[in-house]
Enzyme design. Structure first.
Site, PDB file in Angstrom:
ATOM      1  N   ILE A  39      -1.216   7.637  -0.424  1.00  0.00           N
ATOM      2  CA  ILE A  39      -1.171   6.521  -1.361  1.00  0.00           C
ATOM      3  C   ILE A  39      -1.309   5.178  -0.630  1.00  0.00           C
ATOM      4  O   ILE A  39      -1.901   4.233  -1.134  1.00  0.00           O
ATOM      5  CB  ILE A  39       0.198   6.526  -2.102  1.00  0.00           C
ATOM      6  CG1 ILE A  39       0.423   7.848  -2.835  1.00  0.00           C
ATOM      7  CG2 ILE A  39       0.342   5.332  -3.011  1.00  0.00           C
ATOM      8  CD1 ILE A  39      -0.579   8.138  -3.912  1.00  0.00           C
ATOM      9  N   THR A  40      -0.775   5.141   0.569  1.00  0.00           N
ATOM     10  CA  THR A  40      -0.574   3.895   1.320  1.00  0.00           C
ATOM     11  C   THR A  40      -1.828   3.025   1.452  1.00  0.00           C
ATOM     12  O   THR A  40      -2.902   3.517   1.806  1.00  0.00           O
ATOM     13  CB  THR A  40      -0.052   4.239   2.726  1.00  0.00           C
ATOM     14  OG1 THR A  40       1.032   5.159   2.588  1.00  0.00           O
ATOM     15  CG2 THR A  40       0.406   2.995   3.461  1.00  0.00           C
ATOM     16  N   GLU A  41      -1.650   1.738   1.197  1.00  0.00           N
ATOM     17  CA  GLU A  41      -2.705   0.753   1.416  1.00  0.00           C
ATOM     18  C   GLU A  41      -2.438   0.052   2.741  1.00  0.00           C
ATOM     19  O   GLU A  41      -1.285  -0.152   3.113  1.00  0.00           O
ATOM     20  CB  GLU A  41      -2.685  -0.283   0.276  1.00  0.00           C
ATOM     21  CG  GLU A  41      -3.768  -1.338   0.421  1.00  0.00           C
ATOM     22  CD  GLU A  41      -3.853  -2.277  -0.775  1.00  0.00           C
ATOM     23  OE1 GLU A  41      -3.036  -2.133  -1.702  1.00  0.00           O
ATOM     24  OE2 GLU A  41      -4.726  -3.165  -0.760  1.00  0.00           O
ATOM     25  N   LYS A  81      16.899  12.799   8.158  1.00  0.00           N
ATOM     26  CA  LYS A  81      17.592  13.108   6.909  1.00  0.00           C
ATOM     27  C   LYS A  81      17.583  14.598   6.607  1.00  0.00           C
ATOM     28  O   LYS A  81      17.898  15.009   5.483  1.00  0.00           O
ATOM     29  CB  LYS A  81      16.935  12.335   5.747  1.00  0.00           C
ATOM     30  CG  LYS A  81      17.014  10.809   5.865  1.00  0.00           C
ATOM     31  CD  LYS A  81      18.383  10.279   5.498  1.00  0.00           C
ATOM     32  CE  LYS A  81      18.579   8.830   5.890  1.00  0.00           C
ATOM     33  NZ  LYS A  81      17.978   7.867   4.991  1.00  0.00           N
ATOM     34  N   GLU A  88     -17.329   1.056  -7.627  1.00  0.00           N
ATOM     35  CA  GLU A  88     -17.168  -0.393  -7.493  1.00  0.00           C
ATOM     36  C   GLU A  88     -18.041  -0.864  -6.350  1.00  0.00           C
ATOM     37  O   GLU A  88     -18.678  -0.053  -5.667  1.00  0.00           O
ATOM     38  CB  GLU A  88     -15.692  -0.770  -7.300  1.00  0.00           C
ATOM     39  CG  GLU A  88     -15.044  -0.189  -6.054  1.00  0.00           C
ATOM     40  CD  GLU A  88     -13.530  -0.497  -5.964  1.00  0.00           C
ATOM     41  OE1 GLU A  88     -12.839  -0.447  -7.004  1.00  0.00           O
ATOM     42  OE2 GLU A  88     -13.063  -0.778  -4.865  1.00  0.00           O
ATOM     43  N   HIS A 144      -9.521  -4.497  -2.703  1.00  0.00           N
ATOM     44  CA  HIS A 144      -9.729  -3.298  -1.895  1.00  0.00           C
ATOM     45  C   HIS A 144     -10.477  -3.632  -0.604  1.00  0.00           C
ATOM     46  O   HIS A 144     -11.451  -4.389  -0.634  1.00  0.00           O
ATOM     47  CB  HIS A 144     -10.567  -2.279  -2.674  1.00  0.00           C
ATOM     48  CG  HIS A 144      -9.805  -1.599  -3.764  1.00  0.00           C
ATOM     49  ND1 HIS A 144     -10.436  -0.940  -4.789  1.00  0.00           N
ATOM     50  CD2 HIS A 144      -8.480  -1.467  -3.985  1.00  0.00           C
ATOM     51  CE1 HIS A 144      -9.517  -0.428  -5.600  1.00  0.00           C
ATOM     52  NE2 HIS A 144      -8.327  -0.740  -5.139  1.00  0.00           N
ATOM     53  N   TYR A 182      -6.707   4.171 -15.052  1.00  0.00           N
ATOM     54  CA  TYR A 182      -5.735   4.343 -16.139  1.00  0.00           C
ATOM     55  C   TYR A 182      -6.345   3.838 -17.444  1.00  0.00           C
ATOM     56  O   TYR A 182      -6.211   4.457 -18.504  1.00  0.00           O
ATOM     57  CB  TYR A 182      -4.432   3.574 -15.886  1.00  0.00           C
ATOM     58  CG  TYR A 182      -3.786   3.779 -14.529  1.00  0.00           C
ATOM     59  CD1 TYR A 182      -4.118   4.861 -13.705  1.00  0.00           C
ATOM     60  CD2 TYR A 182      -2.821   2.883 -14.056  1.00  0.00           C
ATOM     61  CE1 TYR A 182      -3.513   5.025 -12.472  1.00  0.00           C
ATOM     62  CE2 TYR A 182      -2.214   3.047 -12.833  1.00  0.00           C
ATOM     63  CZ  TYR A 182      -2.565   4.110 -12.035  1.00  0.00           C
ATOM     64  OH  TYR A 182      -1.969   4.267 -10.809  1.00  0.00           O
ATOM     65  N   THR A 232      13.067   9.919   0.846  1.00  0.00           N
ATOM     66  CA  THR A 232      14.332   9.196   0.726  1.00  0.00           C
ATOM     67  C   THR A 232      14.124   7.686   0.594  1.00  0.00           C
ATOM     68  O   THR A 232      15.089   6.941   0.405  1.00  0.00           O
ATOM     69  CB  THR A 232      15.250   9.488   1.936  1.00  0.00           C
ATOM     70  OG1 THR A 232      14.541   9.161   3.123  1.00  0.00           O
ATOM     71  CG2 THR A 232      15.647  10.951   1.977  1.00  0.00           C
ATOM     72  N   GLY A 233      12.885   7.226   0.697  1.00  0.00           N
ATOM     73  CA  GLY A 233      12.621   5.799   0.501  1.00  0.00           C
ATOM     74  C   GLY A 233      12.661   5.444  -0.981  1.00  0.00           C
ATOM     75  O   GLY A 233      12.728   6.311  -1.849  1.00  0.00           O
TER      76      GLY A 233
END
Lengths: 378, 289, 378, 289
Positions: free
Chosen positions: B96-98, B43, B209, B247, B159, B17-18
């Site tokens: 996903i969160t950083e 919710k 990397e 990162h 990507y 819902t965010g």
């Protein structure tokens, strides 16, 4: 985030790790007063975020308060690896019978913290690791149990033979673990951990690196941040990652990996990047504006290269930001734009209306930017 | 086939819902991903982007039989969200969160290993098996179904590479961003094992990397275990030591974690190394012939 | 070990769990003074280690300090389930809008702590579990992570609908977890947890049982032990487990399981055991002596039965202890001895020299002891 | 065969240089148990009862290839000793010690499950496979090799029963005391599974006591999974509620954990229940015919 020795020692002391008494001073007079209050010969130690200060003359002894004031005057204001010393730590001088090393870091491979102990203290531990790795003893710590008594005992046993000293070291190891875990450190290190002729074990130096990701739950530690210039501060507050470099091509990229690859590509084609800058995931014209301000404040920058691969970042947001920046900031260098991905067409329209163009290819963009930087004209 | 996610993957969106949660839930649904439920405390009983929302992951999973979740949750709550998903019996959590504290990721990793489940990330774009299932934030349109497996610590650089592959006619079996943090749930070797076992994957692109030694370990592993062509690239050759390049995990410290070391390790293991990203598709094409 | 409500509330308060203000009193005058200091209507609550004090009249209200003093006089000295009330807790009276239950126990089956929440508060939770189990919500806590935010949220959501109240309850749950885990509780319970008409959530009652095995690392909690008589205290200090019962055959056994089986066997053959007593693993004549003192201090004991299966416990040690006890204590009841196992022969010799005999069979020993107890002569 | 310990078991004695440690190490060796090493911090390099002593369990295990350990360690250090053994790669730890805080056992249990290893105890007499291996403190002479598996929460009550069995000519495959604490590493069901799978075990004696619901769960399990005769006994029929009967786990609380309930559960599952201990051997003999 790095903090100073005197700040790390304050944290150590709060957790009960023995450190020599002392205080931080910003002037020779202050240093003299601290030495007088301590009433003993002191060491005056430069507080700078860089290693090797001893060799650089940043650590000096003062047998009397007058001498302390004098040497503080020599250390304060000196430059160590490009950093000016603004503060010194004045602590009582400790007699040293032997030196060892005790530290904790996050082991990325084992995915848990690892304790390291070495009887080779007082020297660079990475040097020890390279030349005499057999002198480093390791113990991984299970996050469920924390450091276990048998582990502390093992580490202590590698540093001293005497059971009394071993139990002092084991106790310090437990406290160091608590410092590391409870304050979200990425490194917590005592080097050297010293034994005095009187049989006491003391942390003569203290080094703490904090996990940036943990700072949000330690407001008191976030407050220790210093040494940032205004641009670094502005970048951080806007959620940008910025690292200044020495080249001529300013970079503004979305994503850390792509930003690094962009720098590498500039180098590959014979140029030098002026910075690393990641504008981050969620795009906004404000971010672009801030990024441009920061990049263009660097007098070394001869051209700016935008490299945007739209995903969450929307190309039109970036284009709007560029157009606004050109209006609001007095930009004296040429701008080369590469963009592709989410809302690419919208972005091209926005740019077109401001008489700007953009390429869709990264290599092409980099080559153009290099040409511009060499040409040096807008 | 493909790895980790496919047509059978049933996904719960945590934090649906965010703003980010609903946006990405919709793009995932539009792509054809089976998003079966959302979970947002308080919710429960509502609906969001056409998907039923539950108060807890447990309820969501019990009602829908979901086997995966993706967490769009701010960094201060993200670790809790991953624990909740694992405790509810979810086997694959994409985070996903950083910005999650390393100590929290250490605890999650320990739990993950003891439960035998898997987290992808944190601080990653997620995973996509083109034409089948997308559990992440990557722009879907650049992907196309095919036989190249892509694994990367980066987001947008991936990507860039995928876009190139697609334009060169080289589709992908699965593309996975494993995340840019120092400690991540799924690393190169974990992914390489899966690609090796996946018959649809005929070649592998590995994008590393600076920072850590994951690439070096991957190189060793490739040499001994991987029987498919691998093309490698390492970002950060020009990164100065001691500085964090965006990162949290991208930092050269104590002389280790340099791009030069990683590239050397790749070459030593017989991996085709691209000097610049635009060489990758060409190398892949030549090795797949 | 059980502690009193007022002691549990002190611990709660230390961890930030809201409890009504109050103090403990040992006299009506003291209770009156506390009520005066609180300046509000109060509740006077009997502090006894037993449930059901409300129904027994051990909880009374005092609108004025005078009334508080009066009701304290009624409660103090009263007997609840055989226990005399020596202390009362005097706390401000709280208006109650609704009552619920929040508690933590060790789940022996799941082998980890389990939180329980129920909107059916203020009543016996075991009764709720029996009659309406669907009204109890459970959450197991992983010892590695502790109570997680989502779990606290779940529990809070089962008790209240209002998000503000939920966050108060979640916060209390986190603190209750810390109380439980850090002080080695086997039970930590708030029943009732109340909501006031003003929208505050308060722990109206508090119950803590401590894990006896954890007490060695909580000296301050060990100090709260009370209600032991001198025999129980002597037994504990000597490392014996002793529980007084109402029968006539005193038992002295090595091992808890064998001790229970001995009691059962006495019952099986028509008698009643006078006590449970496990002299524990490592035998010593001193332990036997203490055990005999304790057993024989019970006037109900008509015979003493020793049941020893020697393993670590050496039969000769026990025999020596029995012989010494017969010399040093004025024992008026007959003793029946069963012993077998480690050093059995040595033991028999020692007993023989004191004109005592022993059987090797448990059933035979029990039957003899019963006969002796019925006969009642030495 | 037999369960958990046999001729191949190589044992480290933790705390071997202590009074109890050296005494029991010697009785174990005298019985024929392969005690290959001792571990006591600070005593590395010495010898005790003819066995080499190491500073740590890791060193002891690496030098000897031991696969089991037994801890004779005071309660304040016992949990640490068990962690040390598991961390050193020991697969079976027998913990004799009484008085370990429950919270410490909870942590050990969690680790045990995640590592896939096993603790017997705490607060137990240990385990013996008569004629092969004894890892515990039980008097060896009362045991004799045979086909009855014995599992019990008690110590001396088990000796009582084993002694009877031996006198009745009923030897034992393995006798295991699982411990009298509320939380133990190996419970009835764990042991029953092993006895069911062990061809040497032809009948099982299960000795329970008041407290908890382990016996009830064992009864359910026996009904559905065990195809060998089982004789049960429950101690504590006369124990009053709310009082701890010696063992930390032996307490009837909130009306559950009574002997009557356990006996009823046994009978419901078709287990032959002995009213008094001296009936056990007779029941076993009749069922083994």
């Amino acid at each position: 985030m790095n903090i100073h020795e005197y700040q790390a020692k304050e944290i150590f002391a709060r957790y009960g790790i023995p450190v020599p008494p002392g205080k931080v001073a910003a002037s020779p007079a202050e240093a003299g007063k601290i030495a007088r209050d301590l009433g003993k010969p002191v060491v005056v130690k430069a507080q700078v975020h860089v290693g090797g200060r001893g060799k650089a003359g940043g650590i000096k002894f003062g047998k009397t308060p007058e001498e302390a004031e004098k040497v503080a005057g020599q250390v304060l204001g000196m430059s160590i690896k490009g950093l000016t010393v603004k503060k010194v730590l004045v602590t009582t001088s400790v007699e040293v019978a032997s030196e060892s090393y005790l530290g904790l870091v996050t082991d990325r491979k084992a995915k848990r913290p690892v304790f390291m102990a070495s009887p080779a203290g007082g020297v660079d531990i990475e040097e020890v690791a390279r030349t005499t790795p057999e002198k480093i003893f390791k113990m991984h710590v299970d996050p469920c149990t924390g450091l276990l008594p048998y582990q502390a005992r093992f580490l202590a046993g590698r540093l001293e033979k005497d059971p009394k000293l071993q139990s002092q070291i084991a106790s310090i190891a437990h406290k160091l673990w608590k410092v590391f875990w409870e304050t979200d450190c990425s490194l917590a290190e005592i080097n050297p951990l010293v034994k005095t002729p009187q049989g006491e074990v003391i942390a003569l130096d203290a080094k703490i690196n904090l996990d940036d990701n943990g700072l949000f739950r330690h407001a008191e530690l976030e407050a220790l941040r210093e040494g940032e210039n205004e641009h670094e501060k502005a970048a951080r507050e806007m959620g940008l990652s910025y690292v200044k470099l020495d080249g001529s091509v300013g970079c503004c990229v979305n994503g850390a990996g792509l930003a690094m690859a962009t720098m590498d590509l500039i180098k590959h084609y014979g140029g030098e990047p002026a910075n690393f800058l990641d504008i981050g995931g969620s795009s906004s014209p404000d971010k672009v504006l801030t990024a441009m301000r920061i990049i263009c404040s660097d007098p070394g920058v001869k051209a700016v290269f935008f490299n945007i691969f739209g995903g969450i970042t929307r190309c039109d947001d970036v284009a709007s930001g560029i157009v606004r920046a050109l209006k609001e900031i007095n930009i004296k260098v040429p701008i080369v734009i590469r963009l592709t991905g989410t809302n690419e067409e919208k972005a091209r329209e926005i740019l077109r209306s401001a008489n700007l163009t953009a390429t869709a290819l990264m290599d092409e963009g980099v080559r153009q930017a290099l040409q511009m930087a060499k040409g040096g004209v807008n | 086939m493909s790895i980790l996610v496919d047509e059978k993957t049933k996904v719960i969106v945590q934090g649906i819902t965010g703003r980010d949660g609903s946006f990405h839930a919709k793009t995932m649904i539009d792509y054809g991903t089976k998003v079966v439920a959302g979970a947002t405390p308080g919710k429960g009983g509502t609906e969001c982007v056409g998907v039923p929302v539950f108060d807890s992951v447990r309820e969501a999973r019990e009602a829908t039989g979901a086997n995966a979740s993706i967490a769009y949750v701010p960094y201060s709550f993200a670790a809790d969200a991953v624990h909740e998903a694992f405790d509810a019996g979810v086997e694959l959590v994409v985070c996903i969160t950083e910005g999650i504290p390393t100590s929290e990721v250490v605890k999650i990793y320990s739990k993950m290993k003891s439960l035998g489940v898997r987290m992808i990330g944190p601080n990653c774009p997620g995973i996509i098996s083109p034409g089948k299932c997308k559990v992440g934030i990557m722009p879907a349109q650049i992907h196309t179904r095919g036989n190249v497996g892509v694994v990367s610590r980066s987001g947008t650089l991936t990507y860039e590479v995928v876009n190139q592959l697609t334009k060169a006619g080289l589709g992908q079996s699965t593309c996975i961003g494993i995340g840019g943090d120092p400690i991540i749930g799924t690393n190169f070797i974990d992914t390489l094992k899966l690609f090796q076992a996946d018959p649809e994957t005929k070649a592998i692109v590995l994008i590393g990397e600076i920072g850590g030694t994951d690439e070096e370990e991957a190189a060793e592993f490739i040499k001994s275990e991987i029987r498919k062509p691998v093309v490698g690239f390492v970002a950060g050759q020009t990164a100065p030591p001691g500085k964090r390049m965006g990162h949290a995990g991208a930092i050269v410290s104590g002389g280790t974690g340099t791009a030069a070391e990683k590239i050397a390790a790749f070459k030593k293991s017989g991996i085709a190394v691209a000097d610049i990203p635009s060489q990758i598709s060409g190398l892949v094409a030549s090795l797949m012939k």
